[in-house]
Design a protein around this motif. Structure first.
Motif, PDB file in Angstrom:
ATOM      1  N   ALA A  70       4.813   0.095  -4.532  1.00  0.00           N
ATOM      2  CA  ALA A  70       4.528   1.419  -3.983  1.00  0.00           C
ATOM      3  C   ALA A  70       3.907   1.329  -2.595  1.00  0.00           C
ATOM      4  O   ALA A  70       4.107   2.224  -1.762  1.00  0.00           O
ATOM      5  CB  ALA A  70       3.599   2.184  -4.930  1.00  0.00           C
ATOM      6  N   HIS A  71       3.156   0.260  -2.333  1.00  0.00           N
ATOM      7  CA  HIS A  71       2.516   0.070  -1.030  1.00  0.00           C
ATOM      8  C   HIS A  71       2.863  -1.311  -0.493  1.00  0.00           C
ATOM      9  O   HIS A  71       3.017  -2.262  -1.269  1.00  0.00           O
ATOM     10  CB  HIS A  71       1.000   0.212  -1.151  1.00  0.00           C
ATOM     11  N   PRO A  72       2.983  -1.452   0.824  1.00  0.00           N
ATOM     12  CA  PRO A  72       3.238  -2.778   1.395  1.00  0.00           C
ATOM     13  C   PRO A  72       2.056  -3.705   1.167  1.00  0.00           C
ATOM     14  O   PRO A  72       0.914  -3.253   1.049  1.00  0.00           O
ATOM     15  CB  PRO A  72       3.449  -2.489   2.888  1.00  0.00           C
ATOM     16  N   ALA A  73       2.321  -4.981   1.104  1.00  0.00           N
ATOM     17  CA  ALA A  73       1.268  -5.972   0.905  1.00  0.00           C
ATOM     18  C   ALA A  73       0.800  -6.493   2.257  1.00  0.00           C
ATOM     19  O   ALA A  73       1.520  -6.422   3.256  1.00  0.00           O
ATOM     20  CB  ALA A  73       1.783  -7.119   0.045  1.00  0.00           C
ATOM     21  N   SER A  74      -0.415  -7.014   2.286  1.00  0.00           N
ATOM     22  CA  SER A  74      -0.951  -7.599   3.512  1.00  0.00           C
ATOM     23  C   SER A  74      -0.982  -9.117   3.380  1.00  0.00           C
ATOM     24  O   SER A  74      -1.269  -9.666   2.318  1.00  0.00           O
ATOM     25  CB  SER A  74      -2.358  -7.063   3.792  1.00  0.00           C
TER      26      SER A  74
ATOM     27  N   HIS B 205      -4.871  -4.596  -7.070  1.00  0.00           N
ATOM     28  CA  HIS B 205      -5.749  -3.596  -7.665  1.00  0.00           C
ATOM     29  C   HIS B 205      -5.142  -2.229  -7.411  1.00  0.00           C
ATOM     30  O   HIS B 205      -4.560  -1.981  -6.350  1.00  0.00           O
ATOM     31  CB  HIS B 205      -7.148  -3.693  -7.061  1.00  0.00           C
ATOM     32  N   LYS B 206      -5.282  -1.342  -8.375  1.00  0.00           N
ATOM     33  CA  LYS B 206      -4.646  -0.028  -8.273  1.00  0.00           C
ATOM     34  C   LYS B 206      -5.162   0.793  -7.093  1.00  0.00           C
ATOM     35  O   LYS B 206      -4.455   1.671  -6.598  1.00  0.00           O
ATOM     36  CB  LYS B 206      -4.854   0.759  -9.573  1.00  0.00           C
ATOM     37  N   ASP B 207      -6.383   0.507  -6.621  1.00  0.00           N
ATOM     38  CA  ASP B 207      -6.966   1.275  -5.522  1.00  0.00           C
ATOM     39  C   ASP B 207      -6.904   0.544  -4.188  1.00  0.00           C
ATOM     40  O   ASP B 207      -7.483   1.005  -3.204  1.00  0.00           O
ATOM     41  CB  ASP B 207      -8.425   1.624  -5.841  1.00  0.00           C
ATOM     42  N   MET B 208      -6.218  -0.603  -4.140  1.00  0.00           N
ATOM     43  CA  MET B 208      -6.148  -1.392  -2.907  1.00  0.00           C
ATOM     44  C   MET B 208      -4.728  -1.888  -2.672  1.00  0.00           C
ATOM     45  O   MET B 208      -3.937  -1.998  -3.608  1.00  0.00           O
ATOM     46  CB  MET B 208      -7.095  -2.598  -2.987  1.00  0.00           C
TER      47      MET B 208
ATOM     48  N   PRO C 197      -1.991  -4.648  -2.165  1.00  0.00           N
ATOM     49  CA  PRO C 197      -1.923  -6.034  -2.642  1.00  0.00           C
ATOM     50  C   PRO C 197      -2.033  -7.008  -1.475  1.00  0.00           C
ATOM     51  O   PRO C 197      -1.634  -6.700  -0.346  1.00  0.00           O
ATOM     52  CB  PRO C 197      -0.540  -6.110  -3.310  1.00  0.00           C
ATOM     53  N   GLU C 198      -2.580  -8.183  -1.760  1.00  0.00           N
ATOM     54  CA  GLU C 198      -2.698  -9.231  -0.750  1.00  0.00           C
ATOM     55  C   GLU C 198      -1.894 -10.446  -1.179  1.00  0.00           C
ATOM     56  O   GLU C 198      -1.805 -10.758  -2.369  1.00  0.00           O
ATOM     57  CB  GLU C 198      -4.169  -9.619  -0.548  1.00  0.00           C
ATOM     58  N   LEU C 199      -1.325 -11.135  -0.195  1.00  0.00           N
ATOM     59  CA  LEU C 199      -0.463 -12.285  -0.457  1.00  0.00           C
ATOM     60  C   LEU C 199      -1.041 -13.556   0.158  1.00  0.00           C
ATOM     61  O   LEU C 199      -1.802 -13.509   1.131  1.00  0.00           O
ATOM     62  CB  LEU C 199       0.938 -12.055   0.115  1.00  0.00           C
ATOM     63  N   GLU C 200      -0.645 -14.689  -0.408  1.00  0.00           N
ATOM     64  CA  GLU C 200      -0.956 -16.006   0.139  1.00  0.00           C
ATOM     65  C   GLU C 200       0.278 -16.880   0.033  1.00  0.00           C
ATOM     66  O   GLU C 200       1.087 -16.709  -0.887  1.00  0.00           O
ATOM     67  CB  GLU C 200      -2.108 -16.666  -0.617  1.00  0.00           C
ATOM     68  N   CYS C 201       0.433 -17.803   0.967  1.00  0.00           N
ATOM     69  CA  CYS C 201       1.589 -18.694   0.945  1.00  0.00           C
ATOM     70  C   CYS C 201       1.174 -20.134   0.651  1.00  0.00           C
ATOM     71  O   CYS C 201       1.591 -21.082   1.332  1.00  0.00           O
ATOM     72  CB  CYS C 201       2.350 -18.603   2.263  1.00  0.00           C
TER      73      CYS C 201
END
Length: 234
Positions: free
Chosen positions: A92-96, A127-130, A132-136
């Protein structure tokens, strides 16, 4: 194996309990209350757990991907964001993605990614209120271990259920294809599969086989998939 509905309590208990997609542990005031707090389902589907019952999740066939921590995903760089990037993973939202979230990355030595670049990454925060964050990199070894930019190859879309099947070491399809011709593959839990082969006809064969085996498509079993593959021009 049992079917659960949203709001239904789940008997998930373990010293090192880890909850996957579709489950939520209610909060408690004290640490002891948090450990014994009930776990409920947040979506309908089939309740699954690991052999030692430390990992629990709900297997559903939803259309939109809902990020969960530690899941591997394939995303596309959508734009810059400060010192990092925004990545489209189909949620639903782009990840950072931070510029330092790569093996060996420093402020002076960061990967050069452009809009449209393809990534294989791991969800580090969901988290539903944040956002998403990614790592490689791998969470334990901090090594790339296959994560990072995916170059060349071809990306195809499949159902979320199919992507989970492909990630199962016991599933027949990828070993079957690998026995017929050399290939590289990366499977994201968000319903995206990246494949790289030496010949275009092999890539086409992989796409057609995945579509045929996908429960949302042909739903073929192993016997029919072998018969289907033998008819293709490879």
């Amino acid at each position: 194996m049992s079917i659960v509905l949203p709001g239904e309590q789940v008997p998930a208990q373990h010293v090192n309990l880890k909850l996957g997609p579709g489950l939520l542990q209610l909060s408690g005031e004290t640490q002891q209350q948090v450990k014994s707090a009930p776990v409920i389902a947040t979506r309908s589907g089939v309740l699954n757990h690991s052999a030692n019952k430390s990992k629990w999740w709900v297997e559903g066939n939803s259309r939109r991907y809902v990020p969960a921590p530690q899941e591997s995903v394939i995303g596309v760089i959508a734009g810059r964001s400060g010192e990092g990037w925004r990545v489209d993973i189909g949620s639903a939202h782009p990840a950072s993605l931070d510029g330092l979230a790569f093996e060996g990355a420093t402020k002076r030595n960061k990967p050069s990614l452009k809009v449209g670049s393809l990534l294989y990454a791991r969800v580090s925060l969901a988290h539903k209120d944040m956002e998403p964050e990614l790592e490689c990199f791998d969470a334990q070894t901090h090594k790339a271990d296959g994560f990072g930019e995916l170059k060349d190859g071809f990306v195809l879309q499949c159902s979320l259920q199919m992507s989970r099947l492909l990630l199962d070491p016991k599933h027949f399809l990828l070993p079957l294809l690998g026995s017929r011709f050399p290939l590289e593959a990366a499977v994201g839990m968000n319903g995206k599969v990246w494949v790289s082969t030496k010949e275009t006809k092999h890539t086409i064969a992989i796409v057609r086989c995945i579509e045929a085996v996908d429960p949302d498509g042909g739903g073929m079993d192993e016997t029919n998939a072998k018969r289907f593959l033998s008819k293709l021009d490879i």
